[in-house]
Design a protein around this motif. Structure first.
Motif, PDB file in Angstrom:
ATOM      1  N   TYR A  23       0.814  -1.214   0.000  1.00  0.00           N
ATOM      2  CA  TYR A  23       0.000   0.000   0.000  1.00  0.00           C
ATOM      3  C   TYR A  23       0.854   1.273   0.000  1.00  0.00           C
ATOM      4  O   TYR A  23       1.944   1.302   0.576  1.00  0.00           O
ATOM      5  CB  TYR A  23      -0.890   0.049   1.243  1.00  0.00           C
ATOM      6  CG  TYR A  23      -2.093  -0.853   1.184  1.00  0.00           C
ATOM      7  CD1 TYR A  23      -3.303  -0.400   0.669  1.00  0.00           C
ATOM      8  CD2 TYR A  23      -2.029  -2.159   1.661  1.00  0.00           C
ATOM      9  CE1 TYR A  23      -4.413  -1.225   0.624  1.00  0.00           C
ATOM     10  CE2 TYR A  23      -3.132  -2.994   1.625  1.00  0.00           C
ATOM     11  CZ  TYR A  23      -4.318  -2.520   1.100  1.00  0.00           C
ATOM     12  OH  TYR A  23      -5.416  -3.348   1.067  1.00  0.00           O
ATOM     13  N   LYS A  24       0.310   2.333  -0.628  1.00  0.00           N
ATOM     14  CA  LYS A  24       0.810   3.686  -0.466  1.00  0.00           C
ATOM     15  C   LYS A  24      -0.012   4.341   0.653  1.00  0.00           C
ATOM     16  O   LYS A  24      -1.242   4.190   0.700  1.00  0.00           O
ATOM     17  CB  LYS A  24       0.630   4.504  -1.745  1.00  0.00           C
ATOM     18  CG  LYS A  24       1.253   3.883  -2.996  1.00  0.00           C
ATOM     19  CD  LYS A  24       2.753   3.883  -2.926  1.00  0.00           C
ATOM     20  CE  LYS A  24       3.348   3.400  -4.247  1.00  0.00           C
ATOM     21  NZ  LYS A  24       4.828   3.267  -4.181  1.00  0.00           N
ATOM     22  N   VAL A  25       0.649   5.066   1.550  1.00  0.00           N
ATOM     23  CA  VAL A  25      -0.047   5.716   2.665  1.00  0.00           C
ATOM     24  C   VAL A  25      -0.431   7.135   2.240  1.00  0.00           C
ATOM     25  O   VAL A  25       0.411   7.919   1.797  1.00  0.00           O
ATOM     26  CB  VAL A  25       0.833   5.754   3.924  1.00  0.00           C
ATOM     27  CG1 VAL A  25       0.097   6.455   5.064  1.00  0.00           C
ATOM     28  CG2 VAL A  25       1.216   4.337   4.339  1.00  0.00           C
ATOM     29  N   ILE A  26      -1.710   7.461   2.415  1.00  0.00           N
ATOM     30  CA  ILE A  26      -2.273   8.722   1.929  1.00  0.00           C
ATOM     31  C   ILE A  26      -2.775   9.566   3.093  1.00  0.00           C
ATOM     32  O   ILE A  26      -3.571   9.111   3.922  1.00  0.00           O
ATOM     33  CB  ILE A  26      -3.453   8.467   0.960  1.00  0.00           C
ATOM     34  CG1 ILE A  26      -3.040   7.497  -0.157  1.00  0.00           C
ATOM     35  CG2 ILE A  26      -3.955   9.788   0.387  1.00  0.00           C
ATOM     36  CD1 ILE A  26      -1.928   7.987  -1.057  1.00  0.00           C
ATOM     37  N   MET A  27      -2.326  10.822   3.119  1.00  0.00           N
ATOM     38  CA  MET A  27      -2.872  11.808   4.048  1.00  0.00           C
ATOM     39  C   MET A  27      -3.659  12.840   3.227  1.00  0.00           C
ATOM     40  O   MET A  27      -4.365  12.464   2.304  1.00  0.00           O
ATOM     41  CB  MET A  27      -1.747  12.433   4.863  1.00  0.00           C
ATOM     42  CG  MET A  27      -1.092  11.449   5.825  1.00  0.00           C
ATOM     43  SD  MET A  27      -2.179  10.963   7.186  1.00  0.00           S
ATOM     44  CE  MET A  27      -2.103  12.433   8.198  1.00  0.00           C
TER      45      MET A  27
END
Length: 235
Positions: free
Chosen positions: A166-170
């Motif tokens: 996964y890519k972590v998104i804020m």
């Protein structure tokens, strides 16, 4: 040294090597990156020159307002990203499938909306993996983006997400619509100083559904393309 003594020394050396290897795997699991600052491995915005902005809806409630939001997105012929909570999806399967059928992107928002910055590496993995598996089972979508609940993450969170692919998104703009139930305020926070690459955080609330047409009209007027998170960050 007698032959039996040499064998004992060799055996002990092999056992020591095995202990060291197992310990290394436990403390530094394969597939987990430990390079760079944690914040450098998290997306807060996309390409500033892209001309794209993304609306990201974090979903643990608001099922009643999602159809209206989807209708508005259809009317403007744009797509958004919905980060889905696992326990919500379990209770709202048809709504989840409706989001997918309209062509929108799904992301992972954890299963139980825990503060994942307080969890161990293993517990972070469990929250993320369980949610991803459920979404795939219910909607047939393999998610690749993870938005930490409440924006709470630690190195364990980022390492767990990366290990699971996964890519972590804020986000770069927060409407805080879960707290401030005022369509005018939501519109202002979603549009003020908006620029290419912005990730705009929303939730499915009554007031957000009311503000959404004006928000999308403003983006269009400014020449900004409303896109999914993946498109906006260049994946």
């Amino acid at each position: 040294m007698k032959r039996s003594g040499k064998i004992a020394v060799f055996t002990n050396a092999v056992l020591l090597l095995l202990v060291l290897v197992v310990g290394a795997v436990c403390f530094f699991p394969f597939g987990v990156s430990t390079a760079g600052k944690v914040s450098d491995r998290v997306y807060y915005n996309g390409d500033r020159e892209s001309g794209r902005v993304a609306l990201m809806f974090n979903v643990y409630g608001g099922a009643d307002y999602i159809p209206s939001i989807l209708d508005t997105l259809d009317a403007f012929e744009v797509k958004a990203t919905f980060f889905i909570g696992g326990c919500w999806a379990d209770d709202h399967t048809e709504t989840l499938r409706g989001i997918v059928s309209r062509g929108h992107e799904l992301g992972n928002h954890g299963y139980f909306h825990k503060d994942q910055d307080t969890l161990s590496l293993a517990a972070n993995k469990e929250e993320i993996a369980r949610c991803g598996a459920l979404i795939q089972a219910l909607a047939g979508v393999e998610t690749e983006l993870f938005a930490p609940p409440s924006g709470a993450y630690s190195e364990n969170t980022v390492n767990a997400a990366e290990a699971l692919g996964y890519k972590v998104i804020m986000w770069s703009k927060d409407t805080i619509d879960w707290r401030d139930h005022d369509a005018t305020i939501i519109y202002s926070r979603a549009t003020e100083e908006i620029e290419g690459g912005d990730l705009v955080l929303m939730h499915p609330t009554k007031e957000t559904a009311e503000a959404l047409p004006s928000v999308l009209a403003f983006y269009r007027e400014k020449g900004l393309k409303q896109s999914t998170v993946s498109e906006t960050i260049g994946l």
